[in-house]
Design a protein around this motif. Sequence first.
Motif, PDB file in Angstrom:
ATOM      1  N   SER A 234       0.819  -1.214   0.000  1.00 53.69           N
ATOM      2  CA  SER A 234       0.000   0.000   0.000  1.00 53.69           C
ATOM      3  C   SER A 234       0.851   1.261   0.000  1.00 53.69           C
ATOM      4  O   SER A 234       2.026   1.242   0.370  1.00 53.69           O
ATOM      5  CB  SER A 234      -0.902   0.015   1.235  1.00 53.69           C
ATOM      6  N   ILE A 235       0.230   2.368  -0.393  1.00 53.94           N
ATOM      7  CA  ILE A 235       0.921   3.657  -0.358  1.00 53.94           C
ATOM      8  C   ILE A 235       1.281   4.015   1.074  1.00 53.94           C
ATOM      9  O   ILE A 235       2.408   4.449   1.357  1.00 53.94           O
ATOM     10  CB  ILE A 235       0.039   4.754  -0.987  1.00 53.94           C
ATOM     11  N   ARG A 239       5.118   4.100   2.023  1.00 55.87           N
ATOM     12  CA  ARG A 239       5.698   5.418   2.256  1.00 55.87           C
ATOM     13  C   ARG A 239       6.331   5.493   3.647  1.00 55.87           C
ATOM     14  O   ARG A 239       7.388   6.124   3.834  1.00 55.87           O
ATOM     15  CB  ARG A 239       4.633   6.504   2.098  1.00 55.87           C
ATOM     16  N   LEU A 258       3.805   0.989  -4.750  1.00 56.82           N
ATOM     17  CA  LEU A 258       2.854   1.435  -3.737  1.00 56.82           C
ATOM     18  C   LEU A 258       1.387   1.410  -4.177  1.00 56.82           C
ATOM     19  O   LEU A 258       0.534   0.975  -3.429  1.00 56.82           O
ATOM     20  CB  LEU A 258       3.211   2.856  -3.282  1.00 56.82           C
ATOM     21  N   GLU A 387      -8.171   8.207  -6.940  1.00 57.27           N
ATOM     22  CA  GLU A 387      -7.352   7.385  -6.059  1.00 57.27           C
ATOM     23  C   GLU A 387      -7.709   5.923  -6.252  1.00 57.27           C
ATOM     24  O   GLU A 387      -8.870   5.576  -6.501  1.00 57.27           O
ATOM     25  CB  GLU A 387      -7.561   7.786  -4.595  1.00 57.27           C
ATOM     26  N   TYR A 469       5.937   8.244  -9.132  1.00 61.85           N
ATOM     27  CA  TYR A 469       5.301   8.160  -7.814  1.00 61.85           C
ATOM     28  C   TYR A 469       3.827   8.562  -7.920  1.00 61.85           C
ATOM     29  O   TYR A 469       3.496   9.478  -8.648  1.00 61.85           O
ATOM     30  CB  TYR A 469       6.033   9.107  -6.847  1.00 61.85           C
ATOM     31  N   PRO A 470       2.907   7.873  -7.209  1.00 63.43           N
ATOM     32  CA  PRO A 470       3.140   6.862  -6.181  1.00 63.43           C
ATOM     33  C   PRO A 470       3.163   5.420  -6.669  1.00 63.43           C
ATOM     34  O   PRO A 470       3.134   4.511  -5.850  1.00 63.43           O
ATOM     35  CB  PRO A 470       1.948   7.079  -5.243  1.00 63.43           C
ATOM     36  N   THR A 473       8.644   4.150  -5.999  1.00 65.05           N
ATOM     37  CA  THR A 473       9.493   5.177  -5.401  1.00 65.05           C
ATOM     38  C   THR A 473      10.780   5.386  -6.184  1.00 65.05           C
ATOM     39  O   THR A 473      11.659   6.113  -5.734  1.00 65.05           O
ATOM     40  CB  THR A 473       9.848   4.792  -3.955  1.00 65.05           C
TER      41      THR A 473
END
Length: 523
Positions: A234-235, A239, A258, A387, A469-470, A473
């Motif tokens: 997951s993001i 992250r 991500l 999203e 991104y996202p 990375t």
Amino acid sequence: MAEVRKARKEAAVAAAPVWSVDPRTGNPREQVADEATAEEVDSAVRRARAAGAGLADRTVRAALLRTAADLLDEAAEHVIEAADAETALGPVRLRGELARTTAQLRAFAGVVDEGAFLDIRIDHADATRTPPWPDLRRWKVPLGVVAVYSASNFPLAFSVPGGDTASALAAGCPVVVKAHPDHPGTSELCASVLRRAAARVGLDEDVLIVVHGFEAGVELVKHPLVSAAGFTGSIRGGRALFDAAAARPAPIPFYGELGSLNPVVITEAAAAERAEEIGAGLAGSMTLGAGQFCTKPGFVLAPAGAAGDSLLKTLTSAVSETEPGVMLDHRMRDAFVAGVRERAGLPGVDAPITPGAGGEHTVSAGFLTVPAELLTAEGGPHDLLLEECFGPVTVVARYASTDEIGAVLSRLPGNLTATLHLSDAEGAGTAPGAAELLAELVPLAGRVLVNGWPTGVAVAPAQQHGGPYPATTSTSTSVGATAIERWLRPVSYQSTPPALLPPELHDDNPLGLPRRVDDVPVR
């Protein structure tokens, strides 16, 4: 010191058990392991580092990868049974995933054999240059211990025996895998196979070690002897680990995958020409594996007119025939149900086929529609539609003009893939606009498709599985031969006596490796 020892002892006693859970019922199956303590993570990293010396021999590395593939094939029925019990992905899907997993292990063995990944370059001393050149010899060496964070949706191909592990071992790096909690039993089984493969080729089994637990994952990325990390998830989780990797006293590269919306643009001409084909293809791609592929097309720009209506008619029919599916765990199921409910409640959003809870343990596929003009301005509630929503749902934004396509695309985040569906004339270059649309998609993704669907990632030398991104990375790929580059760093030897050089850099090329000598390719 007594207090420290007491605290460590209590922490060890309090280590949480790791259970295998049946996603079809939500019931625990068996305890597989315990979550690793900080001390156990430290021990795992140090053991892996010590075992890594044996990976210096490329012949042994290639043998390890091929032996691991062979042993996984031999254990196929047990591996598939374990993975299906923990993921509900089904034997057919898992059999294909296992074939992909063993194929990429063998593919990286071939990469090791060839040796081009070492990127050997030799420039002999040249006093005639201004300024003069010294003798320089450059190649790539392994970084060291690699931390691998398994994915939930690929218990084999992106987990313990997956691409990150295979490419790291191919580079000569020992691996410590943080197992995913959705398939701990499968992780332990696959780890035992890989460790047995190591022993069979004369390596220390600790070239690969598996640990469990959230805190273990945090400790792993912070460990001073871990040199790089690969993550799929997951993001939010990725992250947090990415930031931890960057905040270390000695930061390390963190290769995280991500999240991705994977946009699709369908031209009006394409929809008019083959609405049924595109609608059926979209339905198949967005519902595949209960919508749990990282390359699921989660956002579609389709025309608002009659051609778009025909496409949505086919999409509605195809999605309505999709059986409810089981997601990887109930936490993901709850997040999916809540996510589609929130999106469907936005003004102007319709649900021709309502996605959501299909039963107590299942979800039903569906899609949402919205006028594209509602997505052209920043800061509104409709930003949620841009999203990712993990599961069998896609958002179809209906555009009235090509200007609306560009306005929406300009607001999208980075993606793994971007897809363009064209008519025959547009694809042949005899109708305008196709090249411009394709150019608008290139900045958004690492893989751009025309007249296809993004689910299914070929393990090929030219593959790019990574994007802005996202989505990831970094600009690297986690699939394909060049994934090995993540775990290597270049070193140049200057004016070094031949007797002190590694054999790979000797003038007579005793290992027969491809290289460039005085900027001329030599094989």
